[in-house]
Structures are given as C-alpha cells and as structure tokens.
Design a protein around this motif. Sequence first.
Motif, PDB file in Angstrom:
ATOM      1  N   CYS A  20       0.839  -1.199   0.000  1.00 18.99           N
ATOM      2  CA  CYS A  20       0.000   0.000   0.000  1.00 18.99           C
ATOM      3  C   CYS A  20       0.874   1.249   0.000  1.00 18.99           C
ATOM      4  N   VAL A  21       0.524   2.216  -0.830  1.00 19.37           N
ATOM      5  CA  VAL A  21       1.219   3.497  -0.862  1.00 19.37           C
ATOM      6  C   VAL A  21       0.185   4.613  -0.888  1.00 19.37           C
ATOM      7  N   ALA A  22       0.535   5.748  -0.315  1.00 20.12           N
ATOM      8  CA  ALA A  22      -0.381   6.891  -0.293  1.00 20.12           C
ATOM      9  C   ALA A  22       0.434   8.173  -0.285  1.00 20.12           C
ATOM     10  N   TYR A  23      -0.075   9.206  -0.941  1.00 20.15           N
ATOM     11  CA  TYR A  23       0.617  10.500  -0.951  1.00 20.15           C
ATOM     12  C   TYR A  23      -0.342  11.586  -0.475  1.00 20.15           C
ATOM     13  N   ASP A  24       0.067  12.286   0.570  1.00 16.21           N
ATOM     14  CA  ASP A  24      -0.721  13.386   1.124  1.00 16.21           C
ATOM     15  C   ASP A  24      -0.186  14.691   0.540  1.00 16.21           C
ATOM     16  N   GLU A  25      -0.928  15.283  -0.367  1.00 12.39           N
ATOM     17  CA  GLU A  25      -0.485  16.501  -1.032  1.00 12.39           C
ATOM     18  C   GLU A  25      -0.366  17.676  -0.065  1.00 12.39           C
ATOM     19  N   GLN A  26      -1.224  17.733   0.928  1.00 10.07           N
ATOM     20  CA  GLN A  26      -1.212  18.858   1.866  1.00 10.07           C
ATOM     21  C   GLN A  26       0.070  18.901   2.687  1.00 10.07           C
ATOM     22  N   THR A  27       0.559  17.743   3.087  1.00  9.41           N
ATOM     23  CA  THR A  27       1.775  17.700   3.905  1.00  9.41           C
ATOM     24  C   THR A  27       3.004  17.275   3.114  1.00  9.41           C
ATOM     25  N   ALA A  28       2.820  16.979   1.823  1.00  4.49           N
ATOM     26  CA  ALA A  28       3.909  16.510   0.954  1.00  4.49           C
ATOM     27  C   ALA A  28       4.584  15.272   1.552  1.00  4.49           C
ATOM     28  N   THR A  29       3.744  14.329   2.027  1.00  3.45           N
ATOM     29  CA  THR A  29       4.243  13.128   2.687  1.00  3.45           C
ATOM     30  C   THR A  29       3.858  11.886   1.893  1.00  3.45           C
ATOM     31  N   LEU A  52       7.131  12.547  -8.044  1.00  3.05           N
ATOM     32  CA  LEU A  52       7.128  13.330  -6.809  1.00  3.05           C
ATOM     33  C   LEU A  52       8.498  13.914  -6.469  1.00  3.05           C
ATOM     34  N   GLN A  53       9.449  13.804  -7.383  1.00  4.83           N
ATOM     35  CA  GLN A  53      10.828  14.206  -7.090  1.00  4.83           C
ATOM     36  C   GLN A  53      10.924  15.643  -6.564  1.00  4.83           C
ATOM     37  N   GLU A  54      10.114  16.540  -7.113  1.00  6.22           N
ATOM     38  CA  GLU A  54      10.163  17.949  -6.723  1.00  6.22           C
ATOM     39  C   GLU A  54       9.051  18.323  -5.746  1.00  6.22           C
ATOM     40  N   LYS A  55       8.293  17.331  -5.284  1.00  6.99           N
ATOM     41  CA  LYS A  55       7.136  17.625  -4.430  1.00  6.99           C
ATOM     42  C   LYS A  55       7.266  17.048  -3.020  1.00  6.99           C
ATOM     43  N   VAL A  56       7.647  15.789  -2.928  1.00  2.69           N
ATOM     44  CA  VAL A  56       7.644  15.121  -1.635  1.00  2.69           C
ATOM     45  C   VAL A  56       8.727  15.679  -0.709  1.00  2.69           C
ATOM     46  N   LYS A  57       8.370  15.825   0.569  1.00  4.97           N
ATOM     47  CA  LYS A  57       9.312  16.310   1.571  1.00  4.97           C
ATOM     48  C   LYS A  57       9.634  15.233   2.618  1.00  4.97           C
ATOM     49  N   THR A  58       8.626  14.423   2.917  1.00  3.13           N
ATOM     50  CA  THR A  58       8.776  13.430   3.987  1.00  3.13           C
ATOM     51  C   THR A  58       8.312  12.067   3.498  1.00  3.13           C
ATOM     52  N   ILE A  59       9.048  11.040   3.893  1.00  6.30           N
ATOM     53  CA  ILE A  59       8.668   9.668   3.546  1.00  6.30           C
ATOM     54  C   ILE A  59       8.499   8.883   4.849  1.00  6.30           C
ATOM     55  N   VAL A  60       7.308   8.328   5.044  1.00 12.17           N
ATOM     56  CA  VAL A  60       7.013   7.519   6.228  1.00 12.17           C
ATOM     57  C   VAL A  60       6.850   6.070   5.783  1.00 12.17           C
ATOM     58  N   THR A  92      10.759   7.272   9.555  1.00  9.66           N
ATOM     59  CA  THR A  92      10.475   8.508   8.827  1.00  9.66           C
ATOM     60  C   THR A  92      11.775   9.211   8.446  1.00  9.66           C
ATOM     61  N   ILE A  93      11.913   9.563   7.171  1.00  6.30           N
ATOM     62  CA  ILE A  93      13.083  10.299   6.703  1.00  6.30           C
ATOM     63  C   ILE A  93      12.629  11.424   5.780  1.00  6.30           C
ATOM     64  N   ASN A  94      13.519  12.393   5.550  1.00  2.68           N
ATOM     65  CA  ASN A  94      13.190  13.489   4.625  1.00  2.68           C
ATOM     66  C   ASN A  94      13.792  13.208   3.259  1.00  2.68           C
ATOM     67  N   ILE A  95      13.500  14.057   2.299  1.00  7.20           N
ATOM     68  CA  ILE A  95      13.918  13.794   0.919  1.00  7.20           C
ATOM     69  C   ILE A  95      15.441  13.861   0.771  1.00  7.20           C
ATOM     70  N   THR A  96      16.112  14.649   1.610  1.00  4.06           N
ATOM     71  CA  THR A  96      17.581  14.705   1.566  1.00  4.06           C
ATOM     72  C   THR A  96      18.178  13.372   2.003  1.00  4.06           C
ATOM     73  N   GLU A  97      17.633  12.811   3.074  1.00  2.88           N
ATOM     74  CA  GLU A  97      18.085  11.489   3.532  1.00  2.88           C
ATOM     75  C   GLU A  97      17.756  10.426   2.487  1.00  2.88           C
ATOM     76  N   MET A  98      16.636  10.591   1.800  1.00  3.60           N
ATOM     77  CA  MET A  98      16.240   9.644   0.760  1.00  3.60           C
ATOM     78  C   MET A  98      17.284   9.619  -0.353  1.00  3.60           C
ATOM     79  N   ALA A  99      17.802  10.799  -0.699  1.00  7.53           N
ATOM     80  CA  ALA A  99      18.844  10.885  -1.732  1.00  7.53           C
ATOM     81  C   ALA A  99      20.103  10.136  -1.290  1.00  7.53           C
TER      82      ALA A  99
END
Length: 369
Positions: free
Chosen positions: A114-123, A157-165, A184-191
């Motif tokens: 299961c995957v989900a993207y919350d546009e309001q929180t960019a998560t 989502l490369q330019e949109k997502v900020k947080t990955i849970v 939980t990590i941020n997009i910088t840690e994801m890179a």
Amino acid sequence: MTTISIRSSASHRRLNCPASFNLEEAAPDQPDSDEAKEGTAAHSMAEMMLTDQVSDIVELIDRQAPNGVVYVEEMVEPVMMYVGHIKDRGVPFHVEKEINFKNGNIHVTGTADCVAYDEQTATLYVDDFKYGHRHVDQFENWQLLCYAFGMIEAMELQEKVKTIVMSIIQPRSYHPGGPIRSWTINITEMAHWHRKMWELGQRLLVAEPLAITGNQCHYCTAYGQCPAAQASGMNAVDVALKGFTDELTNDALAMEMKSLDRAKNVLKNRVNAIEDLIKARLRLGRSVPGYGMVETFGHRQWVKTVDVTMLETIAGTCLSEPKLITPAAAERAGVSKVMVKSFTEKPSSGFKLTEVDLDRMAKGIFDAN
C-alpha cells in the motif's frame, strides 16, 4: 552496459550479499512454505477489504483464497489491524501497486502492499503488511526504500515530496516497538539512500561477487549450498563450545551474549537450510544416509462436515460449550472500544531478554526533541 534485475522483496539480500544473486539462480526451486501461503492468503483478504470488494470480513471466513488456502478466523484480527491503519489515516491510497525503476545498473521491480501520498503535507506513505511471526525491522529497510524509490518516480514526486514515512505492520510479531513500526526520513536522507543503493549495487557486477553472511541469509534459497554460510555455521559451533565462566565483567557478559545469540541464529538458519535441502533430495528419490521423511500430524479435530446436533444425539451428551467471541470480533459487532478495553487484559507471559540498540534509542530521543 550489464543490468541486473532484482525484486524489491529480495533487495536486502542482494545488496548485503552480492553473491546471493548467482547462488540463488543456480539453487533448486523451493516450494512455498505453509507460512508463506498463509501470508499470501492474508494479503488477498486485506486487499479485498481495502478495495471494498466485501463489506464485512467475516463473509470471507471458510472461503478459499486465490492460492487455495482457506481464510480462517485467526486471520481476521491481524488483517483488520492493517486495514484500519490504512483507512484511519484518511489519505487516498493505492493497493498492490507495481514498482519498476532503475538505479545505475540495478533494475528493481516489485509490488508494494500500500502506498499513499498526502499533497497537503507533501508526505509519501509506504506500508508493508507482514503476516508472519518473525520480526522485520522497519529501520533502514531496503524493501521499503525500494517501494519509496519506485513510487516517487512513478508518481513524479521528485520535486514535491518532503517526507517519507515507511511502516511495517506486523500484528503477530510481539515486539517492544508494537505491531506498527515506522521509519520517517526526509527527501535529503532519501537521496543518501539512493546513492548508497547505487554503491552497493556495483558489487553485484564484479566477476566473483562476495558471499556475506548476516540476517539477510534467513530466506535465501541457496543457504544450503553457500560456502560462507557453511563456514559461518562451523564458526558458530566453535563459539557455542567455548569454555564458560561466570566471573565475567558486565561488558564481557554482554559481548558473550551477543556472540552466542548470533551463533544461535546462524546455526538455526543453517539447520533449516540443510533440512530443506535434504527434503528436496528425498522428494527427488535420492538417498541421504540416515535420513528419511515421515508424515506428521497435528492435534485431533472434528471433520469440517460434522453436524454438532447429530453428533450430540449419537453420543448422548452435550459436546459444545458457550464461548465468548474475541475482543476484536466484539468491536466489529458494534461494541464500543471503550467498553471492550474495560473488560479485557493482556496477561503477562513472563519476561524475555532483548538486545537494546543504545545508538538508535538515543537517536529516537533526540529526533523527538
């Protein structure tokens, strides 16, 4: 340019043991275990609930799953915990989502539960349902990372997502962290993890990749033929046979416990792998000196077609007894969770020793602050 294709579910093994790719390619096929089949059935049960194919999960009990396994009542509570976790979040989600991406020479495919993207929180939320009892750590989990990489690319989502849970939902693994554990990590840690995957992936491309033992060995189908596993098993025997003294410092005691715990796990994995290999050869009609296969049976149970009233008439005595439904079933029947909580308990089954990761504990405390 040489490209190696791996499944996300095997990424932990491939990236931590480069030789596993070639070793498993050459290993004989192994039939799915009963536990694996039950897990597949539980996943299909969850999918039907999440996609509203059925309104009440009880309707599925005693039906056959697509893989032939019968849905049983024991599956209901774990599945509903997973389904509740997804639905209670209130974010639109995708179930059984295919992923397909490349990172350098590594081509990764798989299916995210299961995957989900919350546009309001960019998560971005990535959820993996594990029906088995064996603990799966969510921290630095390559399977979860692969799902996240794939979805970021697929959903652009490369330019949109900020947080990955990223979460492991494992209702039947009784762990101090609870049945639902998230990383939980941020997009910088994801890179950073994307680069690390590329670096580890290069080891798969060398002419003679290394075989490396570790917790990645547990589900390896080539474990019985692996030279590193064989050496590790013999080392574990040496550790287990070491002389023992109770005049140890606390630090030495902790180190000894870690060594023995690792030796125990190595030997257990090795025994399981050798046992599976012997069974496979016996099924092919080969002779393994000193070993054969006998059918085993569980506890006696009434046949499913038996009629209780008829059986009691024949026996001349009452053979059934009133029984409370489970707390989870009571909640599904409409009883309030507050009331259920007032009349339920989790009895202690004693204490067990568990290894504490002090570095991770400290990180969690400071991250929370």
